[in-house]
Design a protein around this motif. Structure first.
Motif, mmCIF file in Angstrom:
data_model
loop_
_atom_site.group_PDB
_atom_site.id
_atom_site.type_symbol
_atom_site.label_atom_id
_atom_site.label_comp_id
_atom_site.label_asym_id
_atom_site.label_seq_id
_atom_site.Cartn_x
_atom_site.Cartn_y
_atom_site.Cartn_z
ATOM 1 N N THR A 100 0.722 -1.171 -0.110
ATOM 2 C CA THR A 100 -0.098 -0.100 0.003
ATOM 3 C C THR A 100 1.049 1.387 -0.073
ATOM 4 O O THR A 100 0.598 2.195 -0.850
ATOM 5 N N LEU A 101 1.934 1.082 0.639
ATOM 6 C CA LEU A 101 2.977 2.451 0.693
ATOM 7 C C LEU A 101 3.717 2.538 -0.297
ATOM 8 O O LEU A 101 3.990 3.694 -1.006
ATOM 9 N N LEU A 102 4.061 1.604 -1.214
ATOM 10 C CA LEU A 102 4.904 1.660 -2.267
ATOM 11 C C LEU A 102 4.255 1.955 -3.647
ATOM 12 O O LEU A 102 4.762 2.315 -4.674
ATOM 13 N N GLU A 103 2.817 1.512 -3.512
ATOM 14 C CA GLU A 103 2.236 1.922 -4.747
ATOM 15 C C GLU A 103 2.151 3.267 -5.307
ATOM 16 O O GLU A 103 2.504 3.392 -6.404
ATOM 17 N N PRO A 104 1.769 4.054 -4.453
ATOM 18 C CA PRO A 104 1.941 5.634 -4.629
ATOM 19 C C PRO A 104 3.373 5.843 -4.917
ATOM 20 O O PRO A 104 3.554 6.984 -5.848
ATOM 21 N N LEU A 105 4.380 5.470 -4.387
ATOM 22 C CA LEU A 105 5.747 5.943 -4.396
ATOM 23 C C LEU A 105 6.095 5.328 -6.103
ATOM 24 O O LEU A 105 6.882 6.189 -6.744
ATOM 25 N N SER A 106 5.860 4.051 -6.328
ATOM 26 C CA SER A 106 5.931 3.699 -7.644
ATOM 27 C C SER A 106 5.427 4.592 -8.756
ATOM 28 O O SER A 106 6.252 4.946 -9.820
ATOM 29 N N LYS A 107 4.222 5.146 -8.467
ATOM 30 C CA LYS A 107 3.513 6.260 -9.611
ATOM 31 C C LYS A 107 4.094 7.529 -9.411
ATOM 32 O O LYS A 107 4.166 8.266 -10.499
ATOM 33 N N HIS A 108 4.727 7.912 -8.132
ATOM 34 C CA HIS A 108 5.328 9.294 -7.868
ATOM 35 C C HIS A 108 6.559 9.299 -8.772
ATOM 36 O O HIS A 108 6.708 10.284 -9.279
ATOM 37 N N HIS A 109 7.441 8.104 -8.341
ATOM 38 C CA HIS A 109 8.759 8.048 -8.957
ATOM 39 C C HIS A 109 9.310 6.701 -9.096
ATOM 40 O O HIS A 109 9.722 6.206 -8.062
ATOM 41 N N TYR A 110 9.093 6.187 -10.387
ATOM 42 C CA TYR A 110 9.345 4.768 -10.561
ATOM 43 C C TYR A 110 10.940 4.372 -10.349
ATOM 44 O O TYR A 110 10.959 3.243 -10.018
ATOM 45 N N GLY A 111 11.741 5.301 -10.549
ATOM 46 C CA GLY A 111 13.020 5.009 -10.277
ATOM 47 C C GLY A 111 13.403 5.016 -8.771
ATOM 48 O O GLY A 111 14.219 3.854 -8.447
ATOM 49 N N THR A 112 12.770 5.761 -7.847
ATOM 50 C CA THR A 112 12.900 5.370 -6.394
ATOM 51 C C THR A 112 12.418 4.198 -6.109
ATOM 52 O O THR A 112 12.834 3.495 -5.201
ATOM 53 N N TYR A 113 11.293 3.940 -6.461
ATOM 54 C CA TYR A 113 10.696 2.529 -6.326
ATOM 55 C C TYR A 113 11.531 1.411 -6.697
ATOM 56 O O TYR A 113 11.946 0.258 -5.676
ATOM 57 N N ILE A 114 12.016 1.317 -7.812
ATOM 58 C CA ILE A 114 13.011 0.278 -8.145
ATOM 59 C C ILE A 114 14.483 0.390 -7.486
ATOM 60 O O ILE A 114 14.900 -0.871 -7.047
ATOM 61 N N HIS A 115 14.953 1.591 -7.113
ATOM 62 C CA HIS A 115 16.035 1.502 -6.074
ATOM 63 C C HIS A 115 15.699 1.034 -4.932
ATOM 64 O O HIS A 115 16.548 0.144 -4.345
ATOM 65 N N SER A 116 14.572 1.365 -4.501
ATOM 66 C CA SER A 116 14.280 0.647 -2.926
ATOM 67 C C SER A 116 14.439 -0.860 -2.998
ATOM 68 O O SER A 116 14.707 -1.455 -2.077
ATOM 69 N N ILE A 117 13.896 -1.444 -4.001
ATOM 70 C CA ILE A 117 13.681 -3.051 -4.244
ATOM 71 C C ILE A 117 15.387 -3.291 -4.479
ATOM 72 O O ILE A 117 15.548 -4.294 -3.491
ATOM 73 N N HIS A 118 16.182 -2.812 -5.465
ATOM 74 C CA HIS A 118 17.457 -3.136 -5.433
ATOM 75 C C HIS A 118 18.186 -3.071 -4.262
ATOM 76 O O HIS A 118 19.052 -4.033 -3.898
#
Length: 221
Positions: free
Chosen positions: A29-47
């Motif tokens: 639930t927290l990561l979904e809006p982050l992925s929409k706001h800035h996908y690069g930050t979302y992928i960085h977080s997973i890496h």
């Protein structure tokens, strides 16, 4: 069990821990809006989560620590959801005013997680992942007294591991404002930071060992 099999098991386990974190209802639930706001930050977080858990396994951390490490890593940059996208993607140097906005993301993320009663050990990773061992980095002070008390605490091992994983991933990844460096150069930079008292030797050494054995997940994804 052979060494090669142990290494493979460690890689599979890191994938499992992070996958379980991403499947957590609150985390997703927290990561979904982050992925929409800035996908690069979302992928960085997973890496960063993959890398941090690999380092944790390499350092023989117990299962409960690995679970917290995984959750804390995927949420470490959640505060960037409040950073304007034009700053996250700015190609030139940030002004002092712009960098001041960027530097607020750890505290913003921490307060967001505290408001929904996320475990303290996880939310502290979000708050402190940019505060270095030699008391540089950020944040160093806050208008919030509860945050100020946490800023005075020594950095625990999970925060230190996320710092190493976060810095490494940023160095080896192309960003709007910089080119990427190869893994060898990235580890040299981190080793210099160890010598400067910024990072903990044990965790950089673990990362270096994983790289030397071609087992870093970033070498394969």
């Amino acid at each position: 069990m052979r060494e090669g099999n142990l290494v493979m098991k460690g890689t599979i386990d890191s994938l499992r821990y992070v996958s379980e974190s991403l499947e957590d209802n609150i985390v997703s639930t927290l990561l979904e809006p982050l992925s929409k706001h800035h996908y690069g930050t979302y992928i960085h977080s997973i890496h960063v989560a993959f890398l941090a858990v690999q380092i944790g396994i390499e350092c023989n951390l117990p299962v409960e620590d690995l679970k917290i490490l995984s959750l804390g890593s995927v949420l470490h940059d959640i505060g960037k959801i409040e950073v304007p996208i034009e700053l996250l993607d700015k190609k030139g140097a940030l002004t002092d005013e712009e960098f001041a906005i960027i530097k607020k993301h750890p505290e913003k993320g921490y307060l967001l997680l505290k408001n929904i009663q996320i475990d303290d050990e996880i939310s502290k990773i979000t708050l402190l992942h940019h505060k270095k061992l030699n008391n540089t980095g950020y944040p160093l002070e806050s208008d919030n007294e509860d945050v100020n008390l946490l800023l005075k605490e020594p950095l625990d091992k999970l925060i230190q591991i996320v710092q190493v994983a976060d810095m490494f991933e940023a160095i080896v990844t192309t960003r709007a404002y910089k080119k990427k460096y190869d893994i060898k150069k990235a580890i040299q930079i981190l080793e210099n930071d160890v010598n400067s008292g910024i990072l903990e030797y044990q965790y950089v050494a673990a990362l270096s060992n994983l790289s030397r054995n071609n087992q870093l997940l970033l070498q394969t994804i």
